[in-house]
Write an enzyme that holds these catalytic residues in place. Sequence first.
Site, PDB file in Angstrom:
ATOM      1  N   CYS A 140       0.813  -1.220   0.000  1.00 15.06           N
ATOM      2  CA  CYS A 140       0.000   0.000   0.000  1.00 15.06           C
ATOM      3  C   CYS A 140       0.848   1.272   0.000  1.00 15.06           C
ATOM      4  O   CYS A 140       0.578   2.207  -0.754  1.00 15.06           O
ATOM      5  CB  CYS A 140      -1.005  -0.005   1.142  1.00 15.06           C
ATOM      6  SG  CYS A 140      -0.307   0.032   2.806  1.00 15.06           S
ATOM      7  N   HIS A 177      -2.874   0.909   6.906  1.00 16.97           N
ATOM      8  CA  HIS A 177      -3.172   0.750   5.476  1.00 16.97           C
ATOM      9  C   HIS A 177      -3.513   2.119   4.900  1.00 16.97           C
ATOM     10  O   HIS A 177      -4.128   2.953   5.566  1.00 16.97           O
ATOM     11  CB  HIS A 177      -4.346  -0.222   5.281  1.00 16.97           C
ATOM     12  CG  HIS A 177      -4.586  -0.579   3.852  1.00 16.97           C
ATOM     13  ND1 HIS A 177      -3.677  -1.276   3.084  1.00 16.97           N
ATOM     14  CD2 HIS A 177      -5.642  -0.322   3.039  1.00 16.97           C
ATOM     15  CE1 HIS A 177      -4.167  -1.436   1.863  1.00 16.97           C
ATOM     16  NE2 HIS A 177      -5.356  -0.871   1.808  1.00 16.97           N
ATOM     17  N   HIS A 231      -5.961   1.118  -3.931  1.00 17.44           N
ATOM     18  CA  HIS A 231      -4.994   0.661  -2.941  1.00 17.44           C
ATOM     19  C   HIS A 231      -4.448  -0.705  -3.321  1.00 17.44           C
ATOM     20  O   HIS A 231      -5.054  -1.434  -4.103  1.00 17.44           O
ATOM     21  CB  HIS A 231      -5.637   0.614  -1.545  1.00 17.44           C
ATOM     22  CG  HIS A 231      -6.804  -0.321  -1.436  1.00 17.44           C
ATOM     23  ND1 HIS A 231      -6.854  -1.341  -0.535  1.00 17.44           N
ATOM     24  CD2 HIS A 231      -7.968  -0.385  -2.132  1.00 17.44           C
ATOM     25  CE1 HIS A 231      -7.991  -1.998  -0.657  1.00 17.44           C
ATOM     26  NE2 HIS A 231      -8.690  -1.426  -1.626  1.00 17.44           N
TER      27      HIS A 231
END
Length: 182
Positions: free
Chosen positions: A88, A140, A152
């Site tokens: 990510c 994240h 993502h």
Amino acid sequence: MKATAQSNKRRSCLLSGLGAALLLAACSSPPAKRPAPASGVPANPAASRPRPPGPYNSVRNDVAMAALSLLDTPYAWGGRGPATGFDCSGLVAHVMREGGGLRVKGSAADLGRMSRPIDRSDLQPGDLVFFNTLGARHSHVGVYVGDNRFVHASNPRTGVRIDALSNRYYAQRFEGAHTLLD
């Protein structure tokens, strides 16, 4: 195979819509600039103030388009490029460099510390969205692309994908919106 076809169709529709919006925005031209009077005072004092962000911002849209162009790229822990895959934070670093000309590095938590928090209602394409997916703050991160959606690097099974902020999993883990732009 069916999921890939649906993903490709969804990506094609999204890219077509964004491409049309960018094309329409690109067709409009800014008003001609007038030279300042000899006294050095601007003819229009408002022109010297920064303009609020409008519906089209080339850097923000370039960042969002860079993120969208990487859909279906494989996930790789520690990955930093399309040839090797992304995690990510590697995805964010890549799209910020390619689309926005910004060099950033570090984990999702590092990106959270170096970016400026913004209100969720102020999200614009190119902003970052953070989630707690591992029981840790800002574990994240994704790139907001507009229309309540973000790109993502999800996991090794799905790779780089697009999801809605209203998706139950992400809505429950949403921690905040930040920006590196402006």
